[in-house]
Each structure stands twice: as structure tokens, then as C-alpha cells.
Motif scaffolding. Structure first.
Motif, PDB file in Angstrom:
ATOM      1  N   GLU A  16       0.846  -1.195   0.000  1.00  0.00           N
ATOM      2  CA  GLU A  16       0.000   0.000   0.000  1.00  0.00           C
ATOM      3  C   GLU A  16       0.888   1.255   0.000  1.00  0.00           C
ATOM      4  N   LYS A  17       0.270   2.387  -0.259  1.00  0.00           N
ATOM      5  CA  LYS A  17       1.010   3.635  -0.160  1.00  0.00           C
ATOM      6  C   LYS A  17       1.558   3.811   1.255  1.00  0.00           C
ATOM      7  N   PRO A  18       2.812   4.232   1.394  1.00  0.00           N
ATOM      8  CA  PRO A  18       3.375   4.433   2.734  1.00  0.00           C
ATOM      9  C   PRO A  18       2.750   5.640   3.429  1.00  0.00           C
ATOM     10  N   THR A  19       2.653   5.566   4.740  1.00  0.00           N
ATOM     11  CA  THR A  19       2.083   6.674   5.519  1.00  0.00           C
ATOM     12  C   THR A  19       3.071   7.223   6.545  1.00  0.00           C
ATOM     13  N   THR A  20       4.195   6.535   6.729  1.00  0.00           N
ATOM     14  CA  THR A  20       5.228   7.000   7.659  1.00  0.00           C
ATOM     15  C   THR A  20       6.584   6.954   6.950  1.00  0.00           C
TER      16      THR A  20
END
Length: 534
Positions: free
Chosen positions: A204-208
Motif C-alpha cells: 500500500e502507499k506508505p504513511t510513515t
């Protein structure tokens, strides 16, 4: 009796001659003092109305700097000589000369021109701090009186946007002009990612920040010949994600502190070093001054994450070239990721757009004001959109592009000349503005999504504009270079040089240059001005 009569006649004749001479002298003196009989180049009747204006009879001729982004094709000409420079001269009535400076070396180039007395009449930058340096160095001059005396359009614009005045004021005087940014210009830096690569590696798209590193590592493992992360704005994006830009002041527990001296900044350098040592970035990016390698890696499909701008202009070209070269590529906006210090947005600009200053040695400030009045009044629109019926058609208030390739080749570079603008573009306007072909509409939709994504997270800006004092500006001239060199050493020279080492060196240099005194001055400035901050 006859003798007396002749004496009286001679006396009368002498008196008449004296009166005639006196009348002639008075007439000549009145002309020199600016009477209605004095000649004037601006009045065909020969009556002077400008004797108190030292610039009235000077040639309407000025020079102005502009950023050279390498966007002028050979058959269009050069930044100095092309269809739009000719158009500017014809429409404004001002003989304008363009002085291009390389975008990535703009300040260094301007400094050389200034030192050699070859700087243009009008100098501009996006960086308010640079204008402050020019104030401190005595390179530019106050312009409030010129605006008051000679301006109509810009003076009215400033009255309608009074919040700009504080940004344009240095040492109590107005030293620059600027227009307000539309939201499309306030948004600046942004992150992009290849969705097709994410799908390939099943992530998934990274968030951190930590997830960003893991995604980049997965890209490298799946595409061994790739360079996972590229982008001209990468170092500033690393800094923004940690809320510690290298050129901004921050308010820490009520105290003014300079960004690169904060604890957070060692984590900025630590992240940059980690990505470098893991082989997730181009090993040569420190020397890629014109971003040619970075752009090539992205547009040929050899990179998975772009740390650049949110869209329009240069990014449009990057996306168009990528999709043309790699039809299956699916670049999508990536929201700013959180660091251990919190979630901050990528860099966003303050309200003023371009700061335009007047060289102290300029010959005709009146012509400069007239030129800027013409730009803010009507010149900007054509320079941004091109010729109606050729490059755009009106769709309500929107200038809809007719042919994307034609616009990119013939108009895009002219945007650099529109130093003052009255734009008001919203995200939903971008697809309406774009040409109708499928690729243009796809890129416009991505731009709209990217703009909305960027604006989700406010950029950490603790004070609306930066303090400007001689002591601070003198430090910056040396300190900025030291930071760049220290960053490069820490990132590229092995385990001995860590983020902790870098912040230690930076703080020592800050103290050596007089950082404590600069902080005291900045604190005093903050206390005196904070009541006026919105």
C-alpha cells in the motif's frame, strides 16, 4: 529748452531698452524654473508639466532578471529574444531587456552580476530572505515613494491586499513588490509514487517515514536496476517531513530558533544518509545540479517515487514523458508521510509570490513602475496563457488550452516573465483548463488530485515571514554553504559521519558565526511583531 527735451528723449529710450531687457531675462529665467514656456519631450505644445520629475524625459528602458529553466526551444529563440519579449515591448511600451539566470544557481549568478556592476534594473526571487540580504548589502533601494507617485494599477492592488505590505517591508520601508499567490502556487513541493509498482510488490502507499523506506527497498529488490527515489526537491521534502527546514526560523517553547540547529534536523540528515547508504537514491544526486539525471530516471521508468512539485509546468512535462515512454505507468500523488516528530505537510509558500526589487543604480524607476503596472493589470494573463484562439479559448473565466504540446513549446516559458499576477485557480478548474486530448486530461486530473493531497496537511510555518537583520543575513551567507557541505559529508562519507555528528558541527559553526546574537535579535523582533501576526 531744446537741450532738455533731447535729454528727456534719451532717458525715455534708455528706460525702454532696460524694460525690454528685463522682460527678456524674466522670460528666460521662468523657462529654466519650469514655467509653462519650458520645453518638454512629453508635451507637443512645448509646455512643460514634468519639471519636478527627473525621469519624465528619460528613455523608457529597463532590464529584468528571469529564471532560465531550459524551456525555450531553439526555434522559439532564447530567453532574451523570442516572440514574447517582442510582444512585451510592443504592448507595454517599455524597452525591456531580459537577463536570464539559471534556476538552480539563481542567487549565485545574481550575486556575481551585482559584484561586477552588471545586475539588471529589476531583480526578483521567490526567497524573501534573499531580498533581505540585498537590503542589508545596499544593493536595492526603497520603492514606496515610486509606487505612490507613479503607480496606478499596482497601488490599487496593494490597497486591495494590504496584508502584503508587511512582507514587502524591510527596516520600516517598502523594498519590493509582489502579488498574492493562488492556491496553485502556495502548494509547492509534493510526493508522487508509481501505483503500478506498488501493485507489483503488493504494498500500500506508505504513511510513515519507516514505511516509505520499506516500500523503496521493495522497489529496489523487485527492480534491481532501478533508482527508487528521485526528485529535485528531495532534501527539502526530507526537512519538511520533520518540520525543520534549513532556511526557516521556528518558535520552540516561545523561543526563536533557526531550523538547522534543531534536534529535528539531525533526523533530516539521518534519513538522507540512510536512503543513500541503502542505495535507494541516485549516488550522484549531489552533483546533479540541473536535475537532468533525476528527470531522466523518472521519465524512462527507472524510478518509483518522485519528490518534486505537485504539478503544472515542469512536472506536467515529467508525467507526460513518463506516460509516453512507459504507457503502463501509473503515477499517482502520495500524501506527506509522518515522521516521529509528527505529520507535517511538504513545503508550501507564504502568501507573496515573486519579490521584485529595484536595483539602486537603475536609471528610470518610473519606467519600471509603469512596466509593473502593465504586468499586474493585463500583461500577466497573456504571458500565462498565450494568444486567444491560438493557444487557448475562453470557457467562462477559464483559459482552456487548445493544444498541450503547442502550449508547452510556445507559451510555458513565458510564464517566467509574469512576475506579478492576479490568478485565482481552484483544483476543480485544472481539467477545464487543460486541452481535451486524453493525455492532457489525465495529467490535469492527476494535478487536481495532487493539489488536494498536498493541501491536506499544513506546512509547518511558525511565523508568517522571516526576520531580516544585518547580523542574520551576514551569518546566512556563510552558514548556508556550511550546511550544504556538512550534509554532503555526513550523507556520503561513511559511518563516521552521522546525523549527530552533523548537527554538532552545524551548531558549532552557528555559535562561531554569532548565532546566539542572531537568536537574541530574532527574539526581540518576534516580541515586537507577534501581535500583528494572523
Amino acid at each position: 529748452m531744446k537741450t532738455n527735451t533731447k535729454g528727456k528723449e534719451r532717458l525715455l529710450l534708455i528706460l525702454a531698452m532696460l524694460l525690454a531687457l528685463l522682460a527678456t531675462a524674466c522670460s528666460n529665467n521662468a523657462g529654466e524654473a519650469g514655467s509653462t514656456n519650458a520645453p518638454s519631450g512629453n508635451d507637443p505644445s512645448g509646455n512643460s508639466q514634468n519639471a519636478d520629475d527627473p525621469y519624465a524625459d528619460l528613455p523608457k528602458k529597463i532590464s529584468i532578471s528571469t529564471f532560465d529553466r531550459g524551456q525555450v526551444s531553439s526555434d522559439e529563440g532564447t530567453y532574451e529574444d523570442n516572440r514574447w519579449v517582442k510582444w512585451i515591448r510592443e504592448q507595454s511600451g517599455i524597452d525591456v531587456s531580459i537577463v536570464p539566470v539559471p534556476r538552480n544557481q539563481a542567487q549565485d549568478t545574481l550575486n556575481v552580476l551585482i559584484a561586477s556592476n552588471q545586475a539588471p534594473d529589476l531583480l526578483w526571487e521567490f526567497d524573501r530572505s534573499y531580498i533581505g540580504k540585498l537590503v542589508t548589502q545596499g544593493v536595492i533601494q526603497p520603492i514606496g515613494d515610486y509606487i505612490e507617485k507613479y503607480s496606478t494599477s499596482y497601488k490599487r492592488y496593494l490597497e486591495e491586499n494590504p496584508d502584503l505590505k508587511a512582507h514587502l517591508t524591510f527596516n520600516g520601508e517598502m523594498y519590493a513588490v509582489a502579488s498574492k499567490r493562488p492556491v496553485t502556487s502556495i502548494a509547492n513541493h509534493a510526493m508522487w509514487i508509481r501505483q503500478d509498482w506498488l501493485d507489483e510488490v503488493g504494498m500500500e502507499k506508505p504513511t510513515t517515514v519507516e514505511e516509505l523506506i520499506k516500500v523503496a527497498q521493495a522497489f529496489k529488490e523487485h527492480y534491481p536496476d532501478s533508482t527508487p527515489i528521485v526528485g529535485a526537491n528531495a532534501p527539502d521534502i526530507y526537512a519538511a517531513l520533520h518540520g525543520s527546514m534549513s532556511f526557516l526560523w521556528y518558535l520552540e517553547d516561545g523561543k526563536m530558533k533557526y531550523g538547522p540547529t534543531l534536534d529535528r534536523y539531525k533526523d533530516v540528515i539521518g534519513l538522507e544518509k540512510q536512503l543513500y547508504e541503502l542505495g535507494l537514491v541516485d549516488k550522484e544526486y549531489f552533483t546533479d545540479s540541473n536535475n537532468q539525471r533525476s528527470n531522466q530516471l523518472w521519465t524512462t521508468g527507472q524510478a518509483g517515487i518522485l519528490l518534486g512539485q505537485w504539478g503544472t509546468g515542469a512536472v506536467d512535462i515529467l508525467m507526460r514523458d513518463l506516460i509516453s515512454n512507459v504507457p503502463d505507468a501509473k503515477p499517482v500523488p502520495l500524501e506527506a508521510v509522518a515522521s516521529k516528530h509528527g505529520k507535517f505537510g511538504t513545503y508550501q509558500e507564504a502568501s507573496p509570490f515573486i519579490y521584485v526589487a529595484f536595483n539602486k543604480d537603475m536609471k528610470n524607476p518610473k519606467a519600471a513602475v509603469e512596466y509593473l503596472d502593465w504586468i499586474i493589470d493585463k500583461g500577466w494573463f497573456t504571458l500565462m496563457n498565450g494568444e486567444e484562439g491560438v493557444h487557448y479559448e475562453k470557457l467562462g473565466e477559464i483559459a482552456k488550452r487548445i493544444d498541450a504540446d503547442k502550449f508547452t513549446k510556445e507559451v510555458l516559458y513565458a510564464n517566467e516573465y509574469a512576475v506579478l499576477r492576479q490568478e485565482n485557480i481552484k483544483p476543480e478548474d485544472l481539467p477545464l483548463q487543460a486541452a481535451d486530448d486524453a493525455l492532457s486530461q489525465r495529467i490535469a486530473a492527476l494535478n487536481a488530485e495532487s493539489l488536494q493531497t498536498v493541501l491536506k496537511n499544513p506546512f509547518k510555518r511558525d511565523i508568517p515571514y522571516q526576520p531580516n537583520f544585518e547580523e542574520i543575513n551576514e551569518i546566512r551567507s556563510t552558514f548556508d554553504t556550511f550546511i550544504r557541505e556538512t550534509r554532503a559529508t555526513a550523507v556520503t562519507q561513511g559511518d563516521k559521519y552521522t546525523g549527530d555528528w552533523a548537527i554538532g558541527e552545524i551548531r558549532k559553526e552557528w555559535e562561531r558565526l554569532g548565532g546566539a546574537e542572531a537568536e537574541a535579535i530574532a527574539q526581540k523582533w518576534y516580541e515586537e511583531n507577534k501581535a500583528s501576526f494572523n
